[in-house]
Design an enzyme around this catalytic site. Structure first.
Site, PDB file in Angstrom:
ATOM      1  N   CYS A   1      58.079  24.818  -9.230  1.00  0.00           N
ATOM      2  CA  CYS A   1      58.985  25.844  -9.118  1.00  0.00           C
ATOM      3  C   CYS A   1      58.282  27.184  -9.875  1.00  0.00           C
ATOM      4  O   CYS A   1      57.395  27.001 -10.551  1.00  0.00           O
ATOM      5  CB  CYS A   1      60.285  25.511  -9.792  1.00  0.00           C
ATOM      6  SG  CYS A   1      60.851  24.145  -9.021  1.00  0.00           S
TER       7      CYS A   1
ATOM      8  N   ARG B   1      55.381  29.470  -5.196  1.00  0.00           N
ATOM      9  CA  ARG B   1      55.756  28.109  -6.080  1.00  0.00           C
ATOM     10  C   ARG B   1      56.997  27.393  -5.331  1.00  0.00           C
ATOM     11  O   ARG B   1      57.120  26.257  -5.783  1.00  0.00           O
ATOM     12  CB  ARG B   1      55.744  28.368  -7.446  1.00  0.00           C
ATOM     13  CG  ARG B   1      54.610  29.167  -7.902  1.00  0.00           C
ATOM     14  CD  ARG B   1      54.928  29.155  -9.358  1.00  0.00           C
ATOM     15  NE  ARG B   1      54.823  27.862 -10.378  1.00  0.00           N
ATOM     16  CZ  ARG B   1      53.573  27.476 -10.885  1.00  0.00           C
ATOM     17  NH1 ARG B   1      52.605  28.007 -10.879  1.00  0.00           N
ATOM     18  NH2 ARG B   1      53.759  26.309 -11.134  1.00  0.00           N
TER      19      ARG B   1
ATOM     20  N   TRP C   1      61.413  24.509  -5.520  1.00  0.00           N
ATOM     21  CA  TRP C   1      61.102  23.748  -4.636  1.00  0.00           C
ATOM     22  C   TRP C   1      61.703  22.393  -4.749  1.00  0.00           C
ATOM     23  O   TRP C   1      61.465  21.781  -5.752  1.00  0.00           O
ATOM     24  CB  TRP C   1      59.797  23.560  -4.458  1.00  0.00           C
ATOM     25  CG  TRP C   1      59.147  22.851  -3.332  1.00  0.00           C
ATOM     26  CD1 TRP C   1      58.697  23.226  -2.083  1.00  0.00           C
ATOM     27  CD2 TRP C   1      58.756  21.451  -3.428  1.00  0.00           C
ATOM     28  NE1 TRP C   1      58.288  21.972  -1.529  1.00  0.00           N
ATOM     29  CE2 TRP C   1      58.236  20.808  -2.271  1.00  0.00           C
ATOM     30  CE3 TRP C   1      58.812  20.424  -4.451  1.00  0.00           C
ATOM     31  CZ2 TRP C   1      57.971  19.718  -1.860  1.00  0.00           C
ATOM     32  CZ3 TRP C   1      58.425  18.948  -4.452  1.00  0.00           C
ATOM     33  CH2 TRP C   1      57.884  18.636  -2.898  1.00  0.00           C
TER      34      TRP C   1
ATOM     35  N   ASN D   1      60.718  23.549 -14.414  1.00  0.00           N
ATOM     36  CA  ASN D   1      59.712  23.146 -13.576  1.00  0.00           C
ATOM     37  C   ASN D   1      59.023  21.814 -13.929  1.00  0.00           C
ATOM     38  O   ASN D   1      58.732  21.870 -15.045  1.00  0.00           O
ATOM     39  CB  ASN D   1      58.457  24.321 -13.280  1.00  0.00           C
ATOM     40  CG  ASN D   1      57.381  23.913 -12.394  1.00  0.00           C
ATOM     41  OD1 ASN D   1      57.670  22.883 -11.312  1.00  0.00           O
ATOM     42  ND2 ASN D   1      56.370  24.255 -12.744  1.00  0.00           N
ATOM     43  N   GLY D   2      59.221  20.701 -13.060  1.00  0.00           N
ATOM     44  CA  GLY D   2      58.543  19.490 -13.307  1.00  0.00           C
ATOM     45  C   GLY D   2      59.455  18.451 -12.927  1.00  0.00           C
ATOM     46  O   GLY D   2      60.350  18.566 -12.219  1.00  0.00           O
TER      47      GLY D   2
ATOM     48  N   GLU E   1      40.779  19.605   8.501  1.00  0.00           N
ATOM     49  CA  GLU E   1      41.296  20.839   7.985  1.00  0.00           C
ATOM     50  C   GLU E   1      42.100  21.637   8.833  1.00  0.00           C
ATOM     51  O   GLU E   1      43.537  22.150   8.679  1.00  0.00           O
ATOM     52  CB  GLU E   1      40.227  21.614   7.359  1.00  0.00           C
ATOM     53  CG  GLU E   1      40.572  22.995   6.812  1.00  0.00           C
ATOM     54  CD  GLU E   1      41.752  23.100   5.622  1.00  0.00           C
ATOM     55  OE1 GLU E   1      42.116  21.905   5.138  1.00  0.00           O
ATOM     56  OE2 GLU E   1      42.347  24.125   5.538  1.00  0.00           O
TER      57      GLU E   1
ATOM     58  N   LYS F   1      45.997  22.742   8.855  1.00  0.00           N
ATOM     59  CA  LYS F   1      46.333  24.124   9.097  1.00  0.00           C
ATOM     60  C   LYS F   1      47.618  24.196  10.266  1.00  0.00           C
ATOM     61  O   LYS F   1      48.813  24.667  10.080  1.00  0.00           O
ATOM     62  CB  LYS F   1      45.422  24.972   9.687  1.00  0.00           C
ATOM     63  CG  LYS F   1      44.180  25.302   8.427  1.00  0.00           C
ATOM     64  CD  LYS F   1      44.942  26.391   7.494  1.00  0.00           C
ATOM     65  CE  LYS F   1      45.639  25.877   6.417  1.00  0.00           C
ATOM     66  NZ  LYS F   1      44.716  24.836   5.507  1.00  0.00           N
TER      67      LYS F   1
ATOM     68  N   GLU G   1      50.929  22.255   9.184  1.00  0.00           N
ATOM     69  CA  GLU G   1      51.820  23.052   8.082  1.00  0.00           C
ATOM     70  C   GLU G   1      52.463  24.284   8.537  1.00  0.00           C
ATOM     71  O   GLU G   1      53.401  24.636   7.912  1.00  0.00           O
ATOM     72  CB  GLU G   1      50.916  23.179   6.956  1.00  0.00           C
ATOM     73  CG  GLU G   1      49.770  24.022   6.647  1.00  0.00           C
ATOM     74  CD  GLU G   1      49.236  24.200   5.402  1.00  0.00           C
ATOM     75  OE1 GLU G   1      49.930  23.751   4.372  1.00  0.00           O
ATOM     76  OE2 GLU G   1      48.075  24.389   5.258  1.00  0.00           O
TER      77      GLU G   1
ATOM     78  N   HIS H   1      39.759   2.366  19.811  1.00  0.00           N
ATOM     79  CA  HIS H   1      39.895   1.309  19.074  1.00  0.00           C
ATOM     80  C   HIS H   1      41.664   1.246  18.771  1.00  0.00           C
ATOM     81  O   HIS H   1      42.204   0.710  17.885  1.00  0.00           O
ATOM     82  CB  HIS H   1      39.208   1.027  17.750  1.00  0.00           C
ATOM     83  CG  HIS H   1      37.733   0.838  17.878  1.00  0.00           C
ATOM     84  ND1 HIS H   1      37.174  -0.016  18.466  1.00  0.00           N
ATOM     85  CD2 HIS H   1      36.820   1.957  17.815  1.00  0.00           C
ATOM     86  CE1 HIS H   1      35.991   0.023  18.505  1.00  0.00           C
ATOM     87  NE2 HIS H   1      35.817   1.304  18.091  1.00  0.00           N
TER      88      HIS H   1
ATOM     89  N   LYS I   1      53.197  26.970  -2.493  1.00  0.00           N
ATOM     90  CA  LYS I   1      51.687  27.229  -2.584  1.00  0.00           C
ATOM     91  C   LYS I   1      51.226  26.334  -3.614  1.00  0.00           C
ATOM     92  O   LYS I   1      50.063  26.026  -3.614  1.00  0.00           O
ATOM     93  CB  LYS I   1      51.616  28.791  -2.969  1.00  0.00           C
ATOM     94  CG  LYS I   1      50.084  29.106  -3.123  1.00  0.00           C
ATOM     95  CD  LYS I   1      49.348  28.924  -1.714  1.00  0.00           C
ATOM     96  CE  LYS I   1      48.032  29.336  -1.891  1.00  0.00           C
ATOM     97  NZ  LYS I   1      47.226  29.079  -0.424  1.00  0.00           N
TER      98      LYS I   1
HETATM   99  C1  AGP Z   1      46.493  23.902   1.988  1.00  0.00           C
HETATM  100  O1  AGP Z   1      46.788  24.574   3.207  1.00  0.00           O
HETATM  101  C2  AGP Z   1      48.054  23.407   1.461  1.00  0.00           C
HETATM  102  N1  AGP Z   1      48.751  24.564   1.101  1.00  0.00           N
HETATM  103  C3  AGP Z   1      47.613  22.387   0.355  1.00  0.00           C
HETATM  104  O2  AGP Z   1      47.367  20.981   1.171  1.00  0.00           O
HETATM  105  C4  AGP Z   1      46.799  22.927  -0.717  1.00  0.00           C
HETATM  106  O3  AGP Z   1      45.457  22.893  -0.346  1.00  0.00           O
HETATM  107  C5  AGP Z   1      46.955  21.661  -1.832  1.00  0.00           C
HETATM  108  O4  AGP Z   1      48.169  21.531  -2.152  1.00  0.00           O
HETATM  109  C6  AGP Z   1      46.007  21.912  -3.041  1.00  0.00           C
HETATM  110  O5  AGP Z   1      46.202  23.053  -3.949  1.00  0.00           O
HETATM  111  P1  AGP Z   1      44.979  23.764  -5.022  1.00  0.00           P
HETATM  112  O6  AGP Z   1      43.807  24.241  -3.995  1.00  0.00           O
HETATM  113  O7  AGP Z   1      45.908  25.007  -5.303  1.00  0.00           O
HETATM  114  O8  AGP Z   1      45.143  22.686  -5.902  1.00  0.00           O
END
Ligand code: AGP
Length: 606
Positions: A2, A27, A76, A100-101, A479, A483, A486, A502, A601
């Protein structure tokens, strides 16, 4: 994960808290709230709602408050659904707090102290507020110290007590809190993005120390009541989001920035055509002496590890593991002083990665991190840090962080290869030259973004989608698939194309969308055979293929050619095309591309 902010000073707190929370929405953005000491009343007024900061602004306009001291939180959800009752701040008796936590033992505490009757939310945070109120007999620091010693888990707690208007307290364990004295007054926040516009000097609140912040000063004491001097740090980079600069979403802006920030990241690490990490304080010995490498990271950063692994194995022929940080500590990793553990993280705050890194350090490994955010938590536990020059990455979906982290990794592999004799000076210079060709090749694919947008319409309505490739292509597609997942919510699955037969090929039916990637010449024929297998079962194939290899195609596919680089460098044009694909699908669906549902993020919970 958060966002937390606190302010006390001579200025109006409301706008400042709201503006700062807007800088912290990356966050978490399920719900948002502020608690402010109303002028001359002493009590703490709370305004909170489900939604974003702009929704809260409307609430605040309806019920104006006048205050010069307050705390704020953008959430969050971890414990308790996305409802206003679960939004922070939480208030119990004379205590108002944001957190936060994750307090792992909040249920036990609720039972042990019979707090049920006091609770109106489903959160672990409110239990802490109730406990603080239970212990508060007029001495806030005493109450804080007694309560935090009962908490298990991670926490950044920022609190106000009714009888101390104008004073804010804070204490943390793992979850971050930074604080600074600014022109406007005293501020604290979860991370530097909320402070960066107000100050260049800050400090990290030490763990298990109580910060007492009033408009005139900040005092830190440890649990024994001893004074602790703040370790002042200088903020040496711009953290302002710089706005979208005309783009509809940060994600598009950040995709477009990649050629420049890639070039910026490698520029000062190439000297006379050779890789050079002297400016980073990374000695050759670190790269020469390790016998094994282990990369720990999450999400996109972990995918950087997979590409690095392919390079290290093919060029250095070294043992290298890539571990999901969230699994790392529980997988009994074999680590010793000869292991170089590399943490990759854009934010430098991902708790999974931070905790894995601390574990590796305890095991005696050499710990090097590749980060984007200066002064972040992971940087503080690193033996060495290599920073990327991506600049602030605001969109939740990571793009420029991926390519700039790879830039650092490609340079590091070249340096290691030369030092260990795996590459001659001439071969190393040729490799570096190819790396310097990357920005222009990314530009080429960006110049064709309209073509990608047309392709995006092919998959727009998909519910499920496969992405297939082998070797490095498979790692790139992991990767690309993340993208798409998400930001567009399409269930996209990247699969090693040789593995389909398989089992998973049972899922391929008429019109199943399949994105295929072919950039590695030595396995092209195998990949094309696998593409034929899915096409024979009715799949709609979109083929992303390296230009030079496209000339060998016999079948007619929906093809997107990729600008030529040596196979090992094809990740860069390929991933830019896949980032654009995901971006256009999401934006064409009308989604908030920068803030996808359920995500944040920075993931600061385990
Ligand atoms: C990537 O698009 C995501 N937002 C997520 O997987 C991110 O890469 C992951 O949480 C790691 O974040 P960081 O690089 O800040 O450690």
């Amino acid at each position: 994960m958060c966002g937390i902010v606190g302010y006390t000073g001579a200025k109006s707190a409301i706008e400042l808290l709201l503006d700062s929370l807007e800088m912290l929405e990356h966050r978490g953005y399920d719900s948002v709230g502020i608690g402010c000491v109303e002028d001359n009343k002493g009590m703490v007024g709370i305004q909170k709602c489900v939604g974003r900061v702009h929704d809260l602004r409307k609430e605040c306009e309806k019920q104006p408050m006048h205050s010069t001291c307050g705390i704020g939180h953008t959430r969050w959800a971890t414990h308790g659904g996305v409802y206003t009752k679960n939004a922070h701040p939480h208030q119990c008796g004379k205590v108002t707090l944001v957190h936060n936590g994750i307090v792992e033992n909040y249920r036990e505490l609720t039972e042990d102290y019979e707090l049920q009757g006091k609770l109106r939310s489903e959160t672990d945070t409110e239990v802490v507020a109730a406990l603080l109120d239970r212990y508060y007999q007029g001495d806030a620091e005493e109450a804080i110290k007694r309560v935090v010693q009962k908490l298990k888990g991670t926490f950044a707690l920022v609190m106000m007590f009714e009888e101390e208007p104008g004073t804010i307290y804070a204490i943390r364990n793992v979850s971050p809190i930074v604080a600074a004295e600014c022109e406007r007054g005293m501020m604290l926040a979860s991370d530097l993005t909320a402070l960066g516009n107000f100050t260049k000097k800050y400090f990290v609140v030490p763990e298990y120390c109580v910060l007492k912040m009033t408009k005139d000063k900040m005092v830190i004491t440890n649990l024994d009541g001893e004074g602790v001097e703040p370790q002042m740090q200088v903020l040496d980079w711009k953290v302002s989001g710089l706005g979208k600069e005309g783009y509809p979403f940060y994600m598009e802006k950040e995709i477009m920035e990649q050629p420049n920030v890639f070039a910026e990241t490698i520029k000062r690490r190439i000297f006379k055509g050779m890789p050079d990490f002297s400016a980073d304080g990374l000695s050759d010995d670190v790269l020469m002496s390790c016998k094994r490498i282990c990369i720990v990271a999450c999400g996109t950063a972990m995918h950087v590890g997979l590409i690095t692994q392919a390079l290290v194995k093919s060029i250095l022929h070294m043992h290298i593991d890539v571990e999901l940080a969230s699994e790392f500590m529980y997988s009994d990793p074999v680590l010793d002083k000869d292991t170089l553990v590399i943490a990759v993280s854009q934010s430098g705050e991902t708790v999974d990665t931070l905790e894995a890194f601390k574990y590796a350090k305890k095991c005696g490994a050499t710990c090097l991190s590749v980060l984007n955010v200066r002064g972040s938590s992971i940087s503080r536990v690193s033996d060495y840090v290599l920073y990327t020059e991506a600049g602030p990455e605001i969109a939740v979906a990571s793009t420029k962080a991926y390519t700039t982290q790879l830039a650092v990794m490609y340079l590091m592999v070249a340096k290691m290869a030369f030092l260990r004799g795996a590459l001659s000076e001439e071969e190393t210079k040729a490799y570096i030259q190819e790396l310097q060709n990357v920005p222009s090749k990314m530009e080429e694919i960006l110049d064709r973004k309209k073509e990608i947008h047309v392709i995006a319409k092919e998959v727009l309505e998909s519910k499920d989608l496969f992405m297939i490739g082998r070797g490095m292509d498979y790692s790139i597609l992991l990767e690309g698939s993340l993208k798409l997942k998400e930001v567009s919510y399409i269930h996209s699955e990247a699969y090693a194309s040789g593995e389909l037969k398989h089992g998973p090929i049972a899922l391929i039916t008429e019109h199943t969308p399949v994105v295929a990637l072919v950039t590695q010449g030595r396995i092209m024929s195998k990949e094309l055979s696998n593409i034929k297998e899915v096409k024979a079962r009715g799949a709609n194939v979109v083929l992303f293929i390296k230009e030079k290899l496209a000339t060998q195609l016999k079948e007619d596919y929906n093809v997107v050619t990729l600008p030529d680089l040596e196979d090992k460098f094809m990740v860069f044009p390929a991933i830019v095309a896949l980032q654009l694909l995901a971006y256009y699908v999401s934006s064409d669906k009308g989604f908030d591309v920068d803030k996808p549902r359920n995500l944040a993020k920075v993931v600061t919970v385990e």
